[in-house]
Enzyme design. Sequence first.
Site, PDB file in Angstrom:
ATOM      1  N   SER A 138       0.609  -1.336   0.113  1.00 29.97           N
ATOM      2  CA  SER A 138      -0.092   0.142   0.068  1.00 29.97           C
ATOM      3  C   SER A 138       0.870   1.120  -0.089  1.00 29.97           C
ATOM      4  CB  SER A 138      -0.898  -0.073   1.196  1.00 29.97           C
ATOM      5  OG  SER A 138      -1.875   0.889   0.953  1.00 29.97           O
ATOM      6  N   ASP A 148      -8.759  -3.576  -6.752  1.00 31.10           N
ATOM      7  CA  ASP A 148      -8.109  -3.242  -5.326  1.00 31.10           C
ATOM      8  C   ASP A 148      -9.204  -2.816  -4.615  1.00 31.10           C
ATOM      9  OD1 ASP A 148      -6.761  -2.003  -3.147  1.00 31.10           O
ATOM     10  OD2 ASP A 148      -4.727  -1.952  -4.277  1.00 31.10           O
ATOM     11  N   HIS A 172      -6.636  -5.993  -0.838  1.00 28.41           N
ATOM     12  CA  HIS A 172      -5.685  -5.046  -0.986  1.00 28.41           C
ATOM     13  C   HIS A 172      -4.204  -5.497  -0.938  1.00 28.41           C
ATOM     14  CE1 HIS A 172      -4.436  -0.677  -1.035  1.00 28.41           C
ATOM     15  NE2 HIS A 172      -3.920  -0.785   0.198  1.00 28.41           N
TER      16      HIS A 172
END
Length: 428
Positions: free
Chosen positions: A210, A306, A373
């Site tokens: 991320s 995502d 994610h």
Amino acid sequence: MANSRVRTLIWWRKWAKKDWAIAAVAFTVIVFGLTLISDSWRNEVDSKLNHPFDLNPAAEVVGLTLLRNAKDRGALCLDGSLPGYHFQKGFGSGSNNWLLHIEGGGWCNTLSSCSLRKMTALGSSKHMENQVRFSGILSRDPLQNPDFFNWNKVKIRYCDGASFAGHPESEIKKGSRLFFRGQLIWETLMDELLSIGLSSAKQALLSGCSAGGLATLIHCDDFRELLPRDATVKCLADAGFFLDEKDIIGNSSMGSFYNDVVKLQGVAKSLHKDCVARTEPSKCLFPEEIIKHIKTPLFIVNPAYDFWQIQHILVPAESDSYHYWKSCRLSISRCSPDQINILQGFRNSLLKSLYELQQRKEGGVFINSCFIHCQTWIAETWHSAKSPRINNKTIADSVGDWYFNREVVKQIDCPYPCNPTCYNMDFS
Ligand SMILES: *[C@@H]1O[C@H](CO)[C@@H](O)[C@H](O)[C@H]1NC(C)=O
Ligand SMILES: *[C@@H]1O[C@H](CO)[C@@H](O)[C@H](O)[C@H]1NC(C)=O
């Protein structure tokens, strides 16, 4: 649609207590980042943060080390506390190899969101757990982590709010007692790791998830420069390929968000100078621009759907005032055919942005058609019997094949809902 719904239900049921724990940790970290972007998420999130999940007891616990020279060098978290990392020594054939993994957790773009963050582990080591579990790519178990289990491993804690790219010049005039020292944290941390053995690394992999995946891209080439010329050095960004796309009502929500982050924290100085000379600095914070300049071999792991990007780039809450997307944002199995079409367009944009990387000999990709994610630091998604696969390869298989040049890896999944091995998150 019916099929994928059943699959989601089965997925929930299949998860043992241990899996829940891991997901809960991932979820807490990921979702926390969301609160910093949009206050409308805060209430939803707070109740979830308090869930009484246990941590995965099988994964090994690793203690927090605070950066030694941080104070002298002014390398401080948002609140002025010392940044930290977790280090586990390598052994056997992995003794001279190093895997770094940068924690994620969104960004802060305003004085108020940074001030909120200051009171959490993402802005202050005073709030960090003293120990974390190492799993997935950080695991010491060869069954869970076949290629990197015995490497030296470092989990880098994220406490600056700008992907290790903020600069102090923009602090004082704001008069807010917030420290924007991301770049200094990065440099001080690298010096410390070099001094404890990284300087003689034979093989190294810089990774992150991320906002940590974005930090990986930002610092990939300078990481390479720090290591011996004859070392093998590569970079892996997981769920860090944030797209510069408009939202469903045609606003550049993510573009303006990044613009605020760049301005507030003086990020431009950490971005590529050719890019900054050519266009607006905030454009240069998007991976599609950053990767044009990266010379080090690079691997991108990213789900095509995502959920973070869908909830914040494609359909931020403000763009959906009539709540047409409410269910779809929470679970891909609840999207209408029209919404799925729009998601396919988003996937196409991702693939287009990755086209050039795929042409590179040393470039690797793993783009699975899942609603998730981060996938590298969670055992179940990184490498297990039930992991998401493309062409029967797990993410761990694919990253290993690419890192050790066993195979060329350009794994692009077929569009949703074709992959039955996905873990699709369901927030509803
Ligand atoms: C979309 O962008 C326009 C023009 O910048 C702005 O006035 C409007 O408030 C934005 N809408 C939302 C919902 O953010
Ligand atoms: C998929 O890979 C596993 C090992 O990872 C192997 O046992 C299995 O036979 C493979 N399946 C197919 C269809 O190739």
